[in-house]
Design a protein around this motif. Sequence first.
Motif, PDB file in Angstrom:
ATOM      1  N   PHE A  54      28.223 -28.163 -11.700  1.00 52.09           N
ATOM      2  CA  PHE A  54      28.450 -29.153 -10.652  1.00 52.09           C
ATOM      3  C   PHE A  54      29.895 -29.645 -10.684  1.00 52.09           C
ATOM      4  N   ALA A  55      30.472 -29.691 -11.880  1.00 49.83           N
ATOM      5  CA  ALA A  55      31.769 -30.335 -12.102  1.00 49.83           C
ATOM      6  C   ALA A  55      32.869 -29.300 -12.282  1.00 49.83           C
ATOM      7  N   ALA A  56      34.111 -29.795 -12.303  1.00 53.29           N
ATOM      8  CA  ALA A  56      35.271 -28.914 -12.436  1.00 53.29           C
ATOM      9  C   ALA A  56      36.206 -29.458 -13.507  1.00 53.29           C
ATOM     10  N   PRO A  70      23.815 -22.956  -3.033  1.00 47.14           N
ATOM     11  CA  PRO A  70      22.736 -23.856  -2.605  1.00 47.14           C
ATOM     12  C   PRO A  70      21.975 -24.463  -3.768  1.00 47.14           C
ATOM     13  N   SER A  71      21.972 -23.802  -4.914  1.00 46.46           N
ATOM     14  CA  SER A  71      21.190 -24.290  -6.048  1.00 46.46           C
ATOM     15  C   SER A  71      21.740 -25.596  -6.610  1.00 46.46           C
ATOM     16  N   GLY A  75      21.841 -31.734  -6.735  1.00 46.23           N
ATOM     17  CA  GLY A  75      22.411 -32.549  -7.803  1.00 46.23           C
ATOM     18  C   GLY A  75      23.839 -32.962  -7.573  1.00 46.23           C
ATOM     19  N   SER A  76      24.489 -32.424  -6.540  1.00 42.42           N
ATOM     20  CA  SER A  76      25.921 -32.651  -6.388  1.00 42.42           C
ATOM     21  C   SER A  76      26.271 -34.095  -6.110  1.00 42.42           C
ATOM     22  N   ALA A  77      25.370 -34.854  -5.474  1.00 42.61           N
ATOM     23  CA  ALA A  77      25.692 -36.231  -5.113  1.00 42.61           C
ATOM     24  C   ALA A  77      25.937 -37.099  -6.333  1.00 42.61           C
ATOM     25  N   GLU A  84      28.639 -30.827  -0.886  1.00 48.25           N
ATOM     26  CA  GLU A  84      27.241 -30.407  -0.844  1.00 48.25           C
ATOM     27  C   GLU A  84      27.156 -28.877  -0.792  1.00 48.25           C
ATOM     28  N   GLY A  85      26.332 -28.315  -1.683  1.00 48.13           N
ATOM     29  CA  GLY A  85      26.110 -26.876  -1.678  1.00 48.13           C
ATOM     30  C   GLY A  85      27.226 -26.070  -2.292  1.00 48.13           C
TER      31      GLY A  85
END
Length: 349
Positions: A54-56, A70-71, A75-77, A84-85
Amino acid sequence: MSPSTVDACVPAGHAWRPTASPAALRQAAQLRAAIREWMQQHDVLEVYTPPLSFAANTDPQVESLSVASPSVSQGSASHGTAPEGRGYLHTSPEFAMKRVLCAYPETDIYQIATVFRAEVQGRFHVSQFTMLEWYRVGMTHWELMQDVEALFTHLWSAFGLTPLPVETCSYCREVHRRLDGWPDDLKGETIRDYFIKHHRSFPEGLESDVAASLDLFMDEFVLPDFNENAITFLYEYPASQAALAKVGNDANGLPVAERFEVFIGRVELANGFHELSDAAVQRTRFITDLEQRRVRSQVPVPIDENLLAALREGLPDCAGVAIGVERLLMILGNYSHINQVTSFSDANA
């Protein structure tokens, strides 16, 4: 034809072919086997962590590659600015490996991982490459430097080569000796004037970024003096460049980052830290990174909240280091271009 004379690029019309020779592929396998042998001898557990997150990486010097995924949309929020996505391919397995350490604090671990960075192809640079990363619980960066030296001795012997001598250099003391000032107290104009005095070009406006100016100073004036036939440990970085390392004091009580880099000649092979374990300090550093990215007009990226949550639970006192495997093979096999030791280059991947 010796490995070092193999063309770095595939001939026109043969883009499907690997850029590495059969000999290079065998040597790459030999290197991985020798690494695993040493790790097993020292009871360091091999782990695998997923490359998609999710993170960078917030580091302004490093750009993460983002991908449609999409997976990760649900959780991205909870992970800051992640679109998103979309997810991010890791630039290092460091954050995930530290989460493993927080969960299992008595286990030394390592990983041989493919990592991804959005950077321009060059003699020593490619956008996807292999990184060896390992963590030793209870070690400081000083002890980890001895660990790196021991691994290198093992690898040189595995390739039938005489291990190289080891030299050391203090980043802060070298800057102080040449620029007559402690790195964290210097102004960019001082560094710019040093370049002008020595008839070297200095990018217009770079003086506003002291960290970047210091990096250029080291590249231009310090690294060229490193012994081409020795392993050099560059240590005692400025406290402002601690990144993911603890901050301590040098012999005179001045603040320095407890980190090091490893070079053979001017070729950087490794980057190691006495790992920072304070979640609040790490968050502050991530936020500082994002502000630097904003000033440099770089794309904002999401902070790794899972890492910070793990640090709050407790990271054992440990030291970790990352080594570029292809660069290491270039040295061991006497190759002149990274394409010669990768199955496929950026141009024909």
